[in-house]
Design an enzyme around this catalytic site. Structure first.
Site, PDB file in Angstrom:
ATOM      1  N   GLY A  75       8.421 -10.681 -26.767  1.00 50.18           N
ATOM      2  CA  GLY A  75       7.960 -12.113 -26.248  1.00 50.18           C
ATOM      3  C   GLY A  75       9.264 -11.415 -24.813  1.00 50.18           C
ATOM      4  O   GLY A  75       9.477 -11.969 -23.768  1.00 50.18           O
ATOM      5  N   CYS A 332      18.011 -17.191 -33.571  1.00 47.91           N
ATOM      6  CA  CYS A 332      18.808 -15.870 -33.450  1.00 47.91           C
ATOM      7  C   CYS A 332      20.438 -16.346 -33.199  1.00 47.91           C
ATOM      8  O   CYS A 332      21.263 -15.283 -32.928  1.00 47.91           O
ATOM      9  CB  CYS A 332      18.739 -15.834 -31.333  1.00 47.91           C
ATOM     10  SG  CYS A 332      16.767 -15.928 -31.087  1.00 47.91           S
TER      11      CYS A 332
HETATM   12  C1  LIG Z   1      11.031 -16.512 -29.768  1.00 49.05           C
HETATM   13  C2  LIG Z   1      10.949 -16.104 -28.381  1.00 49.05           C
HETATM   14  C3  LIG Z   1      11.022 -16.127 -27.582  1.00 49.05           C
HETATM   15  C4  LIG Z   1      11.836 -14.405 -28.129  1.00 49.05           C
HETATM   16  O1  LIG Z   1      10.566 -13.713 -28.593  1.00 49.05           O
HETATM   17  P1  LIG Z   1      10.298 -12.530 -28.928  1.00 49.05           P
HETATM   18  O2  LIG Z   1       9.099 -11.759 -29.558  1.00 49.05           O
HETATM   19  O3  LIG Z   1      11.257 -12.564 -31.005  1.00 49.05           O
HETATM   20  O4  LIG Z   1      11.251 -11.808 -29.101  1.00 49.05           O
HETATM   21  C5  LIG Z   1      11.426 -16.334 -26.134  1.00 49.05           C
HETATM   22  N1  LIG Z   1      11.280 -17.018 -25.547  1.00 49.05           N
HETATM   23  C6  LIG Z   1      11.113 -18.596 -26.370  1.00 49.05           C
HETATM   24  C7  LIG Z   1      10.518 -19.532 -26.086  1.00 49.05           C
HETATM   25  C8  LIG Z   1      10.419 -18.161 -28.230  1.00 49.05           C
HETATM   26  O5  LIG Z   1      10.334 -18.825 -28.569  1.00 49.05           O
END
Ligand SMILES: *Cc1c(COP(=O)(O)O)cnc(C)c1O
Length: 389
Positions: A75, A332
């Site tokens: 993401g 995080c």
């Molecule tokens: C978890 C998350 C991300 C990051 O996604 P990853 O696949 O962990 O890199 C970005 N935006 C939101 C809203 C998230 O919950």
């Protein structure tokens, strides 16, 4: 190894376990059907077929065409590609230098925007939000400018669960001819997304938030959006994202998203009453607590609070000791004593914002687990308050 089998996991906004059916779908693509989709021989063709089948399936759930889906490593990478790719391209095409985001973005958007401002000279502006972390489309209208390169608004907030009116915001952006990106990494797990109807140009998802594997994501790029790729190399992914595709993970993501779509109303139907009981009982039984995020317009699995006179990290550690895995703020930020920027942006004082607790339910959560949690939480909060005296 720690024995986690007796622990109750209530942190599904941080990540979810991979669904067994998803694991099954992925397994053939590690060792048996291992080809490189860019190869011309049979092994390659077979891998390419799996890749394109996954792309079709994801496009069909999101109600768009396969040629508008680009696979990424997560993401975060999808958000990076959307922001960096759009603003660099818009600057080159038409001198647009203004970037409009919200103060409640995930760091994948927020920190990327900050870097674009600091190192690339973009003018970064934050949209106002209300006490629930909601953006008013009228505020987007008021702040959008001829030189706005991109508007980015989080669809459903990971820390506070609030759902933004992205359809209406998309309409405003389209009226002004400005690209609109939304981070739908949380939303994709729970909310219907119809990209044929919605005027959204860029939309990021990540598989591990909906019972797919970690380390794979996708970005919807509406035809004609013209991004500058952030990762250069081979011609994979329509030239938008170089690098040999992770076929087993992509297959897993497609299956996980298909299941999320198929089982959405069943999952939400179980989650919403548990969420509402949890929120209701916490607000009723524990003194000095507030709900964060919108009381109704929130993710079906999401409960989030701030407790007065409580350190959120201590609270989640004590809950862990009592057998419950929750989080304070977003995953995080673990170990960071700073209050969450998202909570401060809601207008909470730093003292209140430090006392945050996020409880997020999953498709395996039972009412009994919620009961168990509710029976220990008041005592744990009391103990943390006594400790901090
Ligand atoms: C978890 C998350 C991300 C990051 O996604 P990853 O696949 O962990 O890199 C970005 N935006 C939101 C809203 C998230 O919950």
């Amino acid at each position: 190894m720690m024995d986690l089998s007796t622990k109750i996991y209530l942190d599904y906004a941080a990540t979810t376990p991979v669904d067994e059916r998803v694991v099954e779908a992925m397994l053939p693509y590690f060792s048996r059907d291992f080809g490189n989709p860019s190869s011309v021989h049979g092994f390659g063709q077979q891998a390419e077929a799996a890749l394109e089948n996954a792309r079709e399936r994801i496009a069909s759930v999101l109600q768009t065409s396969a040629s508008e889906i680009v696979f990424t490593s997560c993401g975060t990478e999808s958000d990076n590609l959307a922001l960096r790719g759009a603003v660099l391209s818009q600057r080159t095409q038409r001198g647009a230098n203004h970037l409009l985001i919200t103060p409640v973005e995930h760091h994948a958007v927020g920190h990327t925007a900050e870097q674009l401002a600091r190192y690339y000279g973009f003018e970064l502006e934050y949209l106002p939000i209300d006490q629930y972390g909601c953006v008013d489309p009228q505020d987007v209208k008021a702040r959008i400018r001829p030189d706005t390169a991109l508007v980015s608004v989080i669809y459903a907030n990971n820390e506070i669960g609030t759902i933004n009116p992205v359809d209406e915001i998309g309409v405003v952006c389209r009226e002004h001819g400005v690209l609109f990106h939304t981070d739908a990494v949380q939303a994709a797990a729970h909310l219907p997304i119809n990209l044929e109807a919605a005027q959204i140009d860029l939309l990021a998802i990540g598989a591990h938030k909906f019972y797919g594997p970690k380390g794979v994501g996708a970005l919807f790029i509406r035809k004609g959006s013209n991004l500058v790729p952030s990762q250069t190399g081979g011609a994979q992914e329509y030239g938008m994202r170089a690098g040999t595709q992770n076929i087993p993970y992509i297959v897993g993501m497609a299956e996980a998203l298909r299941l999320a779509r198929l089982e959405r109303s069943e999952r939400s139907g179980k989650l919403i009453p548990m969420r509402d009981r949890l929120i209701g009982q916490v607000l009723e039984e524990i003194p000095g607590v507030r709900l964060t995020g919108h009381p109704e317009r929130r993710l079906p699995n999401h409960a989030s609070f701030v407790f007065e006179g409580v350190d959120g990290n201590t609270l989640s550690m004590m809950l862990d000791g009592a057998g419950f895995a929750c989080s304070s703020g977003s995953a995080c930020k673990t170990g960071n004593p700073e209050p969450s920027g998202v909570l401060l942006a809601l207008g909470l004082s730093p003292a209140w914002a430090l006392g945050s607790l996020r409880v997020t339910l999953g498709k395996g959560t039972t009412p009994q687990e919620v009961d168990q949690f509710l029976s220990v939480l008041p005592g744990v909060v009391e103990r943390v308050r006594a400790l901090q005296g």
